[in-house]
Motif scaffolding. Structure first.
Motif, mmCIF file in Angstrom:
data_model
loop_
_atom_site.group_PDB
_atom_site.id
_atom_site.type_symbol
_atom_site.label_atom_id
_atom_site.label_comp_id
_atom_site.label_asym_id
_atom_site.label_seq_id
_atom_site.Cartn_x
_atom_site.Cartn_y
_atom_site.Cartn_z
ATOM 1 N N ASP A 133 -12.402 32.915 -27.837
ATOM 2 C CA ASP A 133 -10.998 33.031 -28.242
ATOM 3 C C ASP A 133 -10.501 34.435 -27.931
ATOM 4 O O ASP A 133 -11.231 35.414 -28.115
ATOM 5 C CB ASP A 133 -10.857 32.816 -29.762
ATOM 6 N N GLU B 109 -16.291 35.207 -37.321
ATOM 7 C CA GLU B 109 -15.854 34.692 -36.017
ATOM 8 C C GLU B 109 -15.600 35.839 -35.047
ATOM 9 O O GLU B 109 -15.788 35.705 -33.853
ATOM 10 C CB GLU B 109 -14.568 33.863 -36.153
ATOM 11 N N ASP C 142 -14.216 33.315 -41.465
ATOM 12 C CA ASP C 142 -13.205 33.214 -40.424
ATOM 13 C C ASP C 142 -12.047 34.069 -40.924
ATOM 14 O O ASP C 142 -11.257 33.624 -41.749
ATOM 15 C CB ASP C 142 -12.770 31.744 -40.253
ATOM 16 N N LEU D 28 -9.256 35.185 -39.794
ATOM 17 C CA LEU D 28 -7.881 34.742 -39.580
ATOM 18 C C LEU D 28 -7.943 33.385 -38.880
ATOM 19 O O LEU D 28 -8.318 33.304 -37.706
ATOM 20 C CB LEU D 28 -7.107 35.763 -38.723
ATOM 21 N N GLY E 293 -6.225 29.897 -37.478
ATOM 22 C CA GLY E 293 -4.942 29.413 -36.983
ATOM 23 C C GLY E 293 -4.228 30.459 -36.144
ATOM 24 O O GLY E 293 -3.009 30.599 -36.182
ATOM 25 N N SER E 294 -5.020 31.203 -35.364
ATOM 26 C CA SER E 294 -4.451 32.355 -34.632
ATOM 27 C C SER E 294 -3.310 31.978 -33.700
ATOM 28 O O SER E 294 -2.452 32.805 -33.411
ATOM 29 C CB SER E 294 -5.556 33.055 -33.824
ATOM 30 N N ASN F 280 -5.304 15.906 -26.936
ATOM 31 C CA ASN F 280 -6.692 15.845 -26.441
ATOM 32 C C ASN F 280 -7.193 14.408 -26.326
ATOM 33 O O ASN F 280 -8.375 14.183 -26.064
ATOM 34 C CB ASN F 280 -7.627 16.625 -27.392
ATOM 35 N N TRP G 111 0.037 17.830 -37.619
ATOM 36 C CA TRP G 111 -0.934 18.719 -36.987
ATOM 37 C C TRP G 111 -0.364 20.128 -37.036
ATOM 38 O O TRP G 111 0.638 20.391 -36.386
ATOM 39 C CB TRP G 111 -1.261 18.329 -35.537
ATOM 40 N N GLY H 71 -1.968 23.160 -36.615
ATOM 41 C CA GLY H 71 -2.504 24.248 -35.786
ATOM 42 C C GLY H 71 -3.285 25.272 -36.572
ATOM 43 O O GLY H 71 -3.789 26.234 -36.005
ATOM 44 N N SER H 72 -3.412 25.073 -37.863
ATOM 45 C CA SER H 72 -4.304 25.930 -38.648
ATOM 46 C C SER H 72 -5.041 25.038 -39.629
ATOM 47 O O SER H 72 -4.444 24.314 -40.426
ATOM 48 C CB SER H 72 -3.542 27.058 -39.337
ATOM 49 N N ARG I 26 -13.943 18.513 -23.587
ATOM 50 C CA ARG I 26 -13.447 19.605 -22.734
ATOM 51 C C ARG I 26 -14.550 20.657 -22.598
ATOM 52 O O ARG I 26 -15.427 20.743 -23.452
ATOM 53 C CB ARG I 26 -12.218 20.251 -23.392
ATOM 54 N N ARG J 279 -13.929 21.864 -31.544
ATOM 55 C CA ARG J 279 -13.563 23.269 -31.454
ATOM 56 C C ARG J 279 -14.029 24.054 -32.676
ATOM 57 O O ARG J 279 -14.273 25.250 -32.603
ATOM 58 C CB ARG J 279 -12.048 23.379 -31.342
ATOM 59 N N ARG K 45 -15.977 25.649 -35.976
ATOM 60 C CA ARG K 45 -17.306 26.229 -36.123
ATOM 61 C C ARG K 45 -17.909 25.806 -37.459
ATOM 62 O O ARG K 45 -17.251 25.835 -38.503
ATOM 63 C CB ARG K 45 -17.226 27.760 -36.012
HETATM 64 P P1 AHG Z 1 -9.076 30.081 -35.215
HETATM 65 O O1 AHG Z 1 -7.657 30.527 -35.082
HETATM 66 O O2 AHG Z 1 -9.786 30.676 -36.391
HETATM 67 O O3 AHG Z 1 -9.852 30.240 -33.931
HETATM 68 O O4 AHG Z 1 -9.057 28.527 -35.576
HETATM 69 C C1 AHG Z 1 -8.165 27.705 -34.934
HETATM 70 C C2 AHG Z 1 -8.611 26.300 -35.168
HETATM 71 C C3 AHG Z 1 -8.067 25.677 -36.456
HETATM 72 O O5 AHG Z 1 -7.423 26.563 -37.296
HETATM 73 C C4 AHG Z 1 -7.102 24.642 -35.992
HETATM 74 O O6 AHG Z 1 -7.206 23.471 -36.746
HETATM 75 C C5 AHG Z 1 -7.537 24.388 -34.565
HETATM 76 O O7 AHG Z 1 -8.127 25.575 -34.086
HETATM 77 C C6 AHG Z 1 -6.375 24.076 -33.693
HETATM 78 O O8 AHG Z 1 -6.958 23.733 -32.447
HETATM 79 P P2 AHG Z 1 -6.000 23.321 -31.220
HETATM 80 O O9 AHG Z 1 -5.235 24.568 -30.890
HETATM 81 O O10 AHG Z 1 -6.966 22.885 -30.161
HETATM 82 O O11 AHG Z 1 -5.134 22.203 -31.723
#
Ligand code: AHG
Ligand code: MN
Ligand code: MN
Ligand code: MN
Length: 333
Positions: free
Chosen positions: A65, A93, A112, A114, A116-117, A209, A240, A242-243, A265, A272, A274
């Protein structure tokens, strides 16, 4: 802590837990350290663009990341706070290997800093996630504090930096939620006992996906999309955020099922998320609230990590719905 009054301060709740079980004394200190770091992070997040470019990109972390300013800032604040607590090791992380803080300390933390970066810089909710385990490393097994099953966790929590800043926490006695009282600068108990409804009306998955998903998830989502005419005989809504923490908090409060399956992928064959600092803490919090958390075939809390950034497919939420998804892995229901 279930018996405590709504509005009780976090420190009073932690003191009550320690009074009931002296073995939690060190755990309580680590939770308090995480809460203090979370308040610092919340203050910066709450300033948004006034705090500068929180999404400014830096290096890639060992997980691939791109690190943003806020990833690193949160990592530094939490690590600094944990240095002042009885913590020997941190698996973050944002650090390649295990970080050694206080030699001989009884506890270690997977974090982790942060979550939902991708939401940083667009004023969307992000979070921090932590899991507290007994220190168990040795010269023969330097990762020993983190290679046991998630059932070894003594406590877990996540902070959501959203319209409100909240701390969802379990010490193994149910799941509670505390909300930051900004005027006072501390967390107060707002949900003494979280209980997830058994049946879901919403599912959360990154639908872009779909072509990569594990076949059982493809089959399950197809049946969700068939609505009341299909075998699941109900109409779902989809979210959805994203966090992970934001989706997890919604599931805790109104049920639902979250899926980040293996998606084939590059690098995401095992999904994705951890195991150590996302799936295992969330699984502990969910199970303590009567919900389920699996990788499709196994209970997340039974899975042992072999590396600190190991990924795992993660399906969690309303118990009946998680059981339904498990049937798709164990053969079409
Ligand atoms: P992080 O920002 O700690 O790397 O985690 C992001 C994770 C999680 O927060 C979220 O559910 C997922 O990534 C979103 O994944 P996509 O962007 O693939 O949807
Ligand atoms: Mn990341
Ligand atoms: Mn994350
Ligand atoms: Mn992260």
């Amino acid at each position: 802590m279930e018996s405590l009054e709504i509005g009780s301060r976090l420190d009073a709740c932690l003191a009550a837990a320690v009074a009931a079980d002296a073995g939690l004394a060190d755990v309580a200190k680590v939770v308090a350290a995480c809460a203090a770091a979370a308040i610092e992070v919340s203050t910066v997040i709450g300033r948004g663009a006034l705090a500068g470019d929180l999404a400014a990109q830096g290096e890639q972390n060992s997980d691939g990341d791109v690190q943003k300013f806020l990833d690193v800032f949160a990592h530094e604040r939490f690590t600094e706070a944990l240095r002042g607590a009885p913590v020997a090791e941190v698996a973050s992380e944002e650090a390649e290997g295990v970080m050694l803080l206080n030699a001989g300390a009884p506890l270690s933390v997977a974090i982790d800093p942060l979550d939902g970066s991708s939401n940083i810089g667009v004023n969307m909710a992000v979070g921090s996630i932590f899991g507290i385990r007994p220190t168990a490393s040795s010269p023969e097994n330097p990762l020993g504090s983190f290679t046991g099953p998630g059932t070894l966790q003594l406590a877990a929590g996540f902070v959501t930096y959203g319209p409100a800043t909240s701390l969802v926490l379990t010490l193994g006695q149910g799941t509670q939620t505390f909300t930051l009282d900004r005027a006072e600068g501390g967390f107060r108990l707002t949900h003494p006992r979280m209980e997830v409804v058994a049946s879901a009306k919403e599912y959360a998955i990154n639908a872009s996906n779909a072509r990569h998903w594990d076949p059982p998830v493809k089959a399950y989502i197809e049946d969700c999309l068939r609505g009341a005419e299909g075998p699941l005989d109900k109409d779902f809504n989809m979210r959805w955020l994203g966090s992970l923490v934001s989706d997890a908090q919604r599931v805790l409060l109104r049920g639902g099922v979250f899926l980040y399956p293996g998606d084939g992928r590059k690098g995401y064959a095992q999904g994705r998320l951890r195991l150590l600092y996302e799936a295992a803490p969330i699984a502990f919090l969910m199970e303590q609230a009567g919900a389920g958390a699996i990788d499709g075939e196994r209970r997340i809390l039974d899975i042992c990590a072999t590396g600190i950034h190991e990924r795992v497919p993660l399906i969690f939420g309303s118990a009946d719905e998680v059981a339904c998804v498990a049937k798709y892995y164990g053969g079409r229901n």
